[in-house]
Design an enzyme around this catalytic site. Sequence first.
Site, mmCIF file in Angstrom:
data_model
loop_
_atom_site.group_PDB
_atom_site.id
_atom_site.type_symbol
_atom_site.label_atom_id
_atom_site.label_comp_id
_atom_site.label_asym_id
_atom_site.label_seq_id
_atom_site.Cartn_x
_atom_site.Cartn_y
_atom_site.Cartn_z
ATOM 1 N N ASN A 1 0.868 -1.174 0.000
ATOM 2 C CA ASN A 1 0.000 0.000 0.000
ATOM 3 C C ASN A 1 0.907 1.226 0.000
ATOM 4 O OD1 ASN A 1 -1.814 2.033 0.517
ATOM 5 N ND2 ASN A 1 -2.321 1.353 2.599
ATOM 6 N N LYS B 1 0.139 4.280 -0.281
ATOM 7 C CA LYS B 1 -0.485 5.470 0.308
ATOM 8 C C LYS B 1 -0.224 6.692 -0.582
ATOM 9 C CE LYS B 1 -0.161 3.218 4.732
ATOM 10 N NZ LYS B 1 -0.153 3.304 6.183
ATOM 11 N N HIS C 1 -9.525 1.377 4.535
ATOM 12 C CA HIS C 1 -8.284 1.534 5.303
ATOM 13 C C HIS C 1 -8.549 2.504 6.461
ATOM 14 C CE1 HIS C 1 -4.224 2.610 6.445
ATOM 15 N NE2 HIS C 1 -3.831 1.507 5.831
ATOM 16 N N GLU D 1 -6.938 4.848 7.586
ATOM 17 C CA GLU D 1 -6.647 6.259 7.260
ATOM 18 C C GLU D 1 -7.820 6.893 6.521
ATOM 19 O OE1 GLU D 1 -2.803 5.553 5.503
ATOM 20 O OE2 GLU D 1 -2.055 5.009 7.487
ATOM 21 N N GLU E 1 -5.691 -4.776 10.440
ATOM 22 C CA GLU E 1 -4.667 -3.760 10.675
ATOM 23 C C GLU E 1 -4.991 -3.011 11.964
ATOM 24 O OE1 GLU E 1 -2.596 -2.647 6.726
ATOM 25 O OE2 GLU E 1 -4.289 -1.306 7.025
ATOM 26 N N GLY F 1 2.282 2.229 10.823
ATOM 27 C CA GLY F 1 3.260 3.305 10.689
ATOM 28 C C GLY F 1 3.944 3.686 11.995
ATOM 29 N N SER G 1 3.113 -2.182 10.404
ATOM 30 C CA SER G 1 4.548 -2.307 10.682
ATOM 31 C C SER G 1 5.082 -3.714 10.417
ATOM 32 C CB SER G 1 4.865 -1.859 12.110
ATOM 33 O OG SER G 1 4.538 -0.488 12.282
HETATM 34 P P1 PGA Z 1 2.741 0.252 7.660
HETATM 35 O O1 PGA Z 1 1.297 0.466 6.975
HETATM 36 O O2 PGA Z 1 3.289 -1.047 7.121
HETATM 37 O O3 PGA Z 1 3.541 1.443 7.258
HETATM 38 O O4 PGA Z 1 2.495 0.177 9.147
HETATM 39 C C1 PGA Z 1 0.424 -0.607 6.761
HETATM 40 C C2 PGA Z 1 -0.871 -0.102 6.194
HETATM 41 O O5 PGA Z 1 -1.364 0.935 6.658
HETATM 42 O O6 PGA Z 1 -1.453 -0.699 5.263
#
Ligand code: PGA
Length: 247
Positions: free
Chosen positions: A11, A13, A93, A95, A163, A169, A209
Amino acid sequence: MRSRKKMIAGNWKMNMTAEGALALIPAIAAGDAADVLICPPFTLLHLAAQEAARAGVLLGAQDVSRYPMGAHTGDISAEQLRDAGCQWVILGHSERRIDHDESSAEVCHKAEAAIKAGLQIIICVGETLRERELDQQNVVVEKQVLDSMPDNADARNCVFAYEPVWAIGTGQTATAEQAQAMHKFIRSVIADELTPQAADYMRILYGGSMKPDNAAELLGQPDIDGGLIGGAALKADQFNAIIAAVK
Ligand code: PGA
């Protein structure tokens, strides 16, 4: 138990421009052990489609409109994603749930439209740190799964991604035990809602992560069928190391 083909999904983003994408995609070592998917921003999809096909990598977007066409300024339809070369789309997601107030009901509408247009979907679910501290994670995630999954979803066109919001993140990964327990729980929710066979076929990815140094342990859990990778998907060496961790 049926053996489910693992999926490693990147992803991106709101990262990357054309130059970076053209350098990164040909450097991805997809192999055959897993389905490898990248989800760049909308502006890079056309460009990425050719490179991804050459690299044996699947292509997805990060969101889609619930509407098929028309007066929806700034939105992108499922047909437009297909036209740009996408086979997949990430939905719900955290976000988007947070930044755009997306409810599970909205995610469900988008998921239905995406499947209708022939896309495969990854529906993201996961609890916040506060919800986990209150031991509410199962209640929260069960509701997200049930409210986000449309009637036309099945194990072929729908993948879930667990997630935990507190792990995205942050460098703070769920332990393999925490993730496995939640994945097993999600599978039981799907078994009750669809059928035990559908639950057995359905892939459930872990995201938050996931990095080269923790991927093998997470991917080794019986109910973890792959990863949804953010930060580590932007560097070919890290993404490749996660792909290589698939047994
Ligand atoms: P990350 O993001 O691996 O940077 O924690 C995962 C995601 O939000 O899909």
